[in-house]
Design a protein around this motif. Sequence first.
Motif, short mmCIF file in Angstrom:
data_model
loop_
_atom_site.label_atom_id
_atom_site.label_comp_id
_atom_site.label_asym_id
_atom_site.label_seq_id
_atom_site.Cartn_x
_atom_site.Cartn_y
_atom_site.Cartn_z
N PRO A 205 18.21 -5.19 66.67
CA PRO A 205 17.62 -3.96 66.10
C PRO A 205 17.87 -3.77 64.60
CG PRO A 205 18.61 -3.50 68.22
CD PRO A 205 18.99 -4.91 67.87
N ALA A 206 19.07 -4.05 64.13
CA ALA A 206 19.37 -3.85 62.70
C ALA A 206 18.60 -4.86 61.86
CB ALA A 206 20.87 -3.99 62.45
N GLU A 207 18.55 -6.11 62.31
CA GLU A 207 17.80 -7.13 61.57
C GLU A 207 16.31 -6.85 61.62
OE1 GLU A 207 18.86 -10.94 63.16
OE2 GLU A 207 20.94 -10.78 62.51
N LEU A 208 15.83 -6.33 62.75
CA LEU A 208 14.42 -6.00 62.88
C LEU A 208 14.04 -4.90 61.91
CD1 LEU A 208 11.66 -6.21 64.20
CD2 LEU A 208 12.49 -4.66 66.00
N GLU A 209 14.88 -3.87 61.77
CA GLU A 209 14.59 -2.78 60.84
C GLU A 209 14.52 -3.30 59.40
OE1 GLU A 209 13.44 0.73 59.32
OE2 GLU A 209 13.46 0.12 61.42
N GLU A 210 15.45 -4.16 59.03
CA GLU A 210 15.44 -4.73 57.68
C GLU A 210 14.19 -5.60 57.48
OE1 GLU A 210 18.12 -7.57 54.75
OE2 GLU A 210 18.95 -6.97 56.68
N TYR A 211 13.83 -6.37 58.49
CA TYR A 211 12.63 -7.21 58.43
C TYR A 211 11.38 -6.35 58.24
CZ TYR A 211 9.17 -10.67 59.91
OH TYR A 211 8.09 -11.51 59.97
N ARG A 212 11.29 -5.26 59.01
CA ARG A 212 10.14 -4.36 58.89
C ARG A 212 10.06 -3.73 57.51
NH1 ARG A 212 9.72 -0.76 64.24
NH2 ARG A 212 9.05 0.63 62.59
N GLN A 213 11.20 -3.30 56.98
CA GLN A 213 11.22 -2.71 55.64
C GLN A 213 10.77 -3.72 54.59
OE1 GLN A 213 15.03 -0.90 54.89
NE2 GLN A 213 14.85 0.49 56.64
N ASN A 214 11.22 -4.96 54.73
CA ASN A 214 10.81 -5.99 53.79
C ASN A 214 9.32 -6.30 53.90
OD1 ASN A 214 13.36 -6.29 52.64
ND2 ASN A 214 13.95 -7.88 54.08
N LEU A 215 8.79 -6.31 55.12
CA LEU A 215 7.35 -6.51 55.31
C LEU A 215 6.57 -5.40 54.61
CD1 LEU A 215 6.64 -7.50 59.03
CD2 LEU A 215 6.19 -8.84 56.99
N TRP A 216 7.02 -4.15 54.81
CA TRP A 216 6.32 -3.01 54.19
C TRP A 216 6.38 -3.11 52.66
CZ3 TRP A 216 7.36 0.84 50.76
CH2 TRP A 216 6.34 1.79 50.61
N ARG A 217 7.57 -3.42 52.12
CA ARG A 217 7.70 -3.53 50.66
C ARG A 217 6.75 -4.60 50.11
NH1 ARG A 217 13.29 -3.59 51.68
NH2 ARG A 217 14.09 -1.49 51.57
N GLU A 218 6.72 -5.75 50.77
CA GLU A 218 5.84 -6.83 50.32
C GLU A 218 4.38 -6.42 50.41
OE1 GLU A 218 4.62 -11.21 51.91
OE2 GLU A 218 6.76 -10.74 51.90
N TRP A 219 4.00 -5.81 51.53
CA TRP A 219 2.62 -5.36 51.72
C TRP A 219 2.25 -4.29 50.69
CZ3 TRP A 219 0.99 -0.40 53.02
CH2 TRP A 219 -0.37 -0.27 53.30
N SER A 220 3.10 -3.28 50.55
CA SER A 220 2.77 -2.15 49.67
C SER A 220 2.70 -2.55 48.20
CB SER A 220 3.75 -1.00 49.87
OG SER A 220 5.05 -1.36 49.43
N SER A 221 3.45 -3.59 47.83
CA SER A 221 3.42 -4.01 46.42
C SER A 221 2.04 -4.51 46.01
CB SER A 221 4.47 -5.09 46.14
OG SER A 221 4.12 -6.30 46.77
#
Length: 76
Positions: free
Chosen positions: A49-65
């Motif tokens: 769960p903790a790694e998944l949350e970090e992965y999701r946040q990184n996906l969002w940051r990359e997408w939103s940029s």
Amino acid sequence: MKNNKSNVSEQKVLASDVVKFRVTLSIGLSGAVHDEVITAPKCEVPTDPAELEEYRQNLWREWSSNYIDGGISEVE
């Protein structure tokens, strides 16, 4: 001689091999929301769960940029 080394980017990806994520971006104005579904290879998505949350946040940051244009500079 043909290279038999597996390359994920060249392999056909099946729908069952990906995880879908909904990503959104809003600038605070009514109706000014970008909403999209993106996919990630299932083999790259963490199960912890903790790694998944970090992965999701990184996906969002990359997408939103790709949709945010701006900057900051010092003024005197």
